[in-house]
Design an enzyme around this catalytic site. Structure first.
Site, PDB file in Angstrom:
ATOM      1  N   SER A  65      -9.613 -24.547   7.426  1.00 13.01           N
ATOM      2  CA  SER A  65      -8.869 -23.374   7.903  1.00 13.01           C
ATOM      3  C   SER A  65      -8.112 -23.730   9.171  1.00 13.01           C
ATOM      4  O   SER A  65      -8.703 -24.114  10.190  1.00 13.01           O
ATOM      5  CB  SER A  65      -9.823 -22.226   8.193  1.00 13.01           C
ATOM      6  OG  SER A  65      -9.133 -21.237   8.928  1.00 13.01           O
ATOM      7  N   HIS A  72      -6.265 -24.051   4.192  1.00 16.22           N
ATOM      8  CA  HIS A  72      -6.612 -22.628   4.131  1.00 16.22           C
ATOM      9  C   HIS A  72      -5.872 -21.898   5.248  1.00 16.22           C
ATOM     10  O   HIS A  72      -6.063 -22.186   6.437  1.00 16.22           O
ATOM     11  CB  HIS A  72      -8.126 -22.491   4.301  1.00 16.22           C
ATOM     12  CG  HIS A  72      -8.653 -21.098   4.159  1.00 16.22           C
ATOM     13  ND1 HIS A  72      -8.970 -20.535   2.948  1.00 16.22           N
ATOM     14  CD2 HIS A  72      -8.959 -20.166   5.084  1.00 16.22           C
ATOM     15  CE1 HIS A  72      -9.442 -19.318   3.132  1.00 16.22           C
ATOM     16  NE2 HIS A  72      -9.437 -19.055   4.429  1.00 16.22           N
ATOM     17  N   ASP A 109      -5.163 -18.358   6.998  1.00 19.72           N
ATOM     18  CA  ASP A 109      -5.707 -17.011   7.162  1.00 19.72           C
ATOM     19  C   ASP A 109      -4.626 -16.062   7.653  1.00 19.72           C
ATOM     20  O   ASP A 109      -4.214 -16.127   8.811  1.00 19.72           O
ATOM     21  CB  ASP A 109      -6.869 -17.038   8.156  1.00 19.72           C
ATOM     22  CG  ASP A 109      -8.089 -17.716   7.579  1.00 19.72           C
ATOM     23  OD1 ASP A 109      -8.589 -17.245   6.545  1.00 19.72           O
ATOM     24  OD2 ASP A 109      -8.546 -18.726   8.159  1.00 19.72           O
ATOM     25  N   MET A 158      -3.720 -12.436   8.703  1.00 23.88           N
ATOM     26  CA  MET A 158      -4.392 -11.214   9.177  1.00 23.88           C
ATOM     27  C   MET A 158      -3.336 -10.280   9.752  1.00 23.88           C
ATOM     28  O   MET A 158      -2.449 -10.708  10.486  1.00 23.88           O
ATOM     29  CB  MET A 158      -5.400 -11.549  10.274  1.00 23.88           C
ATOM     30  CG  MET A 158      -6.445 -12.582   9.876  1.00 23.88           C
ATOM     31  SD  MET A 158      -7.701 -12.743  11.139  1.00 23.88           S
ATOM     32  CE  MET A 158      -8.550 -14.235  10.574  1.00 23.88           C
ATOM     33  N   HIS A 203      -5.377 -16.975   2.334  1.00 31.82           N
ATOM     34  CA  HIS A 203      -6.425 -15.945   2.349  1.00 31.82           C
ATOM     35  C   HIS A 203      -5.828 -14.727   3.043  1.00 31.82           C
ATOM     36  O   HIS A 203      -5.668 -14.731   4.267  1.00 31.82           O
ATOM     37  CB  HIS A 203      -7.657 -16.494   3.081  1.00 31.82           C
ATOM     38  CG  HIS A 203      -8.752 -15.497   3.262  1.00 31.82           C
ATOM     39  ND1 HIS A 203      -9.794 -15.710   4.144  1.00 31.82           N
ATOM     40  CD2 HIS A 203      -8.991 -14.303   2.672  1.00 31.82           C
ATOM     41  CE1 HIS A 203     -10.617 -14.676   4.100  1.00 31.82           C
ATOM     42  NE2 HIS A 203     -10.150 -13.804   3.226  1.00 31.82           N
ATOM     43  N   MET A 218      -5.940 -11.338   4.507  1.00 34.41           N
ATOM     44  CA  MET A 218      -6.772 -10.259   5.048  1.00 34.41           C
ATOM     45  C   MET A 218      -5.817  -9.159   5.500  1.00 34.41           C
ATOM     46  O   MET A 218      -5.604  -8.936   6.699  1.00 34.41           O
ATOM     47  CB  MET A 218      -7.632 -10.802   6.196  1.00 34.41           C
ATOM     48  CG  MET A 218      -8.785 -11.662   5.681  1.00 34.41           C
ATOM     49  SD  MET A 218      -9.488 -12.724   6.950  1.00 34.41           S
ATOM     50  CE  MET A 218      -8.364 -14.112   6.825  1.00 34.41           C
ATOM     51  N   MET A 256     -17.216 -14.000   1.200  1.00 35.18           N
ATOM     52  CA  MET A 256     -17.159 -14.161   2.658  1.00 35.18           C
ATOM     53  C   MET A 256     -18.565 -14.318   3.220  1.00 35.18           C
ATOM     54  O   MET A 256     -19.465 -13.535   2.899  1.00 35.18           O
ATOM     55  CB  MET A 256     -16.488 -12.948   3.308  1.00 35.18           C
ATOM     56  CG  MET A 256     -14.989 -12.833   3.068  1.00 35.18           C
ATOM     57  SD  MET A 256     -14.007 -14.246   3.631  1.00 35.18           S
ATOM     58  CE  MET A 256     -14.360 -14.265   5.391  1.00 35.18           C
ATOM     59  N   PHE A 272     -12.246 -13.377  12.340  1.00 35.19           N
ATOM     60  CA  PHE A 272     -12.279 -14.351  13.428  1.00 35.19           C
ATOM     61  C   PHE A 272     -12.967 -15.635  12.973  1.00 35.19           C
ATOM     62  O   PHE A 272     -13.889 -15.586  12.153  1.00 35.19           O
ATOM     63  CB  PHE A 272     -13.037 -13.780  14.637  1.00 35.19           C
ATOM     64  CG  PHE A 272     -12.379 -12.550  15.191  1.00 35.19           C
ATOM     65  CD1 PHE A 272     -11.331 -12.649  16.104  1.00 35.19           C
ATOM     66  CD2 PHE A 272     -12.765 -11.295  14.766  1.00 35.19           C
ATOM     67  CE1 PHE A 272     -10.693 -11.513  16.595  1.00 35.19           C
ATOM     68  CE2 PHE A 272     -12.137 -10.145  15.248  1.00 35.19           C
ATOM     69  CZ  PHE A 272     -11.094 -10.261  16.168  1.00 35.19           C
ATOM     70  N   GLY A 303     -15.226 -19.137  13.998  1.00 34.59           N
ATOM     71  CA  GLY A 303     -16.309 -19.467  14.917  1.00 34.59           C
ATOM     72  C   GLY A 303     -17.498 -18.523  14.913  1.00 34.59           C
ATOM     73  O   GLY A 303     -18.299 -18.533  15.851  1.00 34.59           O
ATOM     74  N   ASP A 338     -16.462 -18.876   2.815  1.00 33.65           N
ATOM     75  CA  ASP A 338     -15.604 -18.923   4.003  1.00 33.65           C
ATOM     76  C   ASP A 338     -16.309 -18.197   5.146  1.00 33.65           C
ATOM     77  O   ASP A 338     -16.610 -17.002   5.032  1.00 33.65           O
ATOM     78  CB  ASP A 338     -14.270 -18.244   3.664  1.00 33.65           C
ATOM     79  CG  ASP A 338     -13.285 -18.222   4.834  1.00 33.65           C
ATOM     80  OD1 ASP A 338     -13.549 -18.877   5.856  1.00 33.65           O
ATOM     81  OD2 ASP A 338     -12.245 -17.539   4.684  1.00 33.65           O
ATOM     82  N   GLY A 360     -18.382 -19.790   8.928  1.00 30.43           N
ATOM     83  CA  GLY A 360     -19.580 -20.472   9.404  1.00 30.43           C
ATOM     84  C   GLY A 360     -20.014 -21.647   8.545  1.00 30.43           C
ATOM     85  O   GLY A 360     -21.154 -22.100   8.652  1.00 30.43           O
ATOM     86  N   SER A 378     -13.735 -24.086  12.343  1.00 30.06           N
ATOM     87  CA  SER A 378     -14.173 -24.761  13.558  1.00 30.06           C
ATOM     88  C   SER A 378     -14.881 -26.079  13.262  1.00 30.06           C
ATOM     89  O   SER A 378     -14.769 -27.031  14.039  1.00 30.06           O
ATOM     90  CB  SER A 378     -15.049 -23.833  14.406  1.00 30.06           C
ATOM     91  OG  SER A 378     -15.900 -23.067  13.626  1.00 30.06           O
TER      92      SER A 378
HETATM   93  C1  DX5 Z   1     -12.377 -15.647   9.006  1.00 27.93           C
HETATM   94  C2  DX5 Z   1     -11.498 -16.587   8.248  1.00 27.93           C
HETATM   95  C3  DX5 Z   1     -12.019 -17.948   8.122  1.00 27.93           C
HETATM   96  C4  DX5 Z   1     -12.191 -18.682   9.446  1.00 27.93           C
HETATM   97  C5  DX5 Z   1     -13.391 -19.539   9.274  1.00 27.93           C
HETATM   98  O1  DX5 Z   1     -11.993 -14.339   8.778  1.00 27.93           O
HETATM   99  O2  DX5 Z   1     -11.301 -16.101   6.927  1.00 27.93           O
HETATM  100  O3  DX5 Z   1     -11.235 -18.723   7.241  1.00 27.93           O
HETATM  101  O4  DX5 Z   1     -11.117 -19.471   9.795  1.00 27.93           O
HETATM  102  O5  DX5 Z   1     -13.683 -20.122  10.500  1.00 27.93           O
HETATM  103  P1  DX5 Z   1     -15.083 -20.836  10.755  1.00 27.93           P
HETATM  104  O6  DX5 Z   1     -15.207 -21.928   9.760  1.00 27.93           O
HETATM  105  O7  DX5 Z   1     -14.965 -21.300  12.160  1.00 27.93           O
HETATM  106  O8  DX5 Z   1     -16.142 -19.776  10.554  1.00 27.93           O
HETATM  107 ZN    ZN Z   2     -10.319 -17.453   5.501  1.00 34.41          ZN
END
Ligand code: DX5
Ligand code: ZN
Length: 227
Positions: free
Chosen positions: A8, A32, A34, A36, A65, A67, A136, A142, A144, A174, A176, A197
């Site tokens: 990501s 990936h 994101d 938003m 992705h 959102m 998810m 977010f 991290g 996706d 953590g 991360s």
């Molecule tokens: C969160 C995103 C993820 C995010 C994952 O809403 O969809 O793709 O970047 O980040 P980490 O891998 O740090 O949890």
């Molecule tokens: Zn994502």
């Protein structure tokens, strides 16, 4: 397909996006992205113009992705722009089947995402309309955040449905996903792993991808993988 890694870029340096994407070239299956909108989730990142610009500069396929609210209207343009995979949230869609069909008709793989609080049972009948189901493992919005291990039964349930229906469906996780959590995801049946991360905060993002892939492969049941 086996294990696929989708770093990501949310955790990358946004002022250097094309160069950041190049850092994982050859080690990542997807990038990936994101998207938003500050409505479906509280955060705001980037949208179609930046995805279009990135698509001109990167060779790795792009995994969007979304959102965002109203994917019925806004998801197909990402497929038309050339994203290889476009994932919308079922919670935001008025007509999920139609969104998936529109994404496929525009030439991309169709993915559908479920938030941690969304039960998968009412949606299992949609799986044949999809190329990927994203479970998810954090609340979207977010990078991290801490991995939610209590989502693993949902991954297992989808994997059972894929097996029972003999479906060609990828299962993405996706949030953590990192060296200490990816094996649990693979063991539960996921085969596409998003990591933000864990990749972009590593000294060597490509090496981080390779290590994640090796860990996931070691914990996967190869008979799950679609031909
Ligand atoms: C969160 C995103 C993820 C995010 C994952 O809403 O969809 O793709 O970047 O980040 P980490 O891998 O740090 O949890
Ligand atoms: Zn994502």
């Amino acid at each position: 397909m086996g294990v696929q890694i989708s770093p990501s870029i949310l955790s990358a340096d946004f002022a250097e996006l094309a160069a950041e994407c190049e850092r994982v070239a050859g080690a990542a299956d997807w990038l990936h992205v994101d998207v938003m909108d500050n409505h479906f989730v509280p955060n705001l990142t980037l949208g179609l113009p930046i995805v279009e610009a990135l698509l001109k500069r990167v060779s790795t396929p792009v995994d969007c992705h979304l959102m965002i609210d109203d994917p019925d209207r806004w998801a197909p343009p990402y497929a038309e722009a050339g994203a290889g995979s476009v994932t919308f949230h079922v919670e935001a869609a008025a007509n999920p089947v139609q969104v998936a069909r529109d994404i496929r008709a525009a030439g991309a793989r169709a993915g559908m995402a479920v938030k941690p609080g969304t039960d998968i049972e009412p949606w299992l009948h949609l799986l044949p309309e999809l190329d990927m189901l994203l479970v998810m493992t954090v609340e979207p919005g977010f990078g991290g955040q801490s991995f939610m291990a209590d989502m693993m039964p949902k991954v297992r349930r989808v994997r059972e449905a894929v097996k029972a229906g003999d479906l060609q469906l990828w299962i993405q996780v996706d949030g953590g996903v990192a060296p200490d959590t990816i094996e649990r995801c693979a063991d539960a049946g996921a085969d596409v792993f998003v990591a933000g991360s864990a990749v972009y905060r590593a000294d060597d993002p490509a090496e981080a991808c390779r290590r994640l892939r090796a860990s996931a492969a070691a914990a996967s049941d190869a008979s799950w993988w679609c031909a």
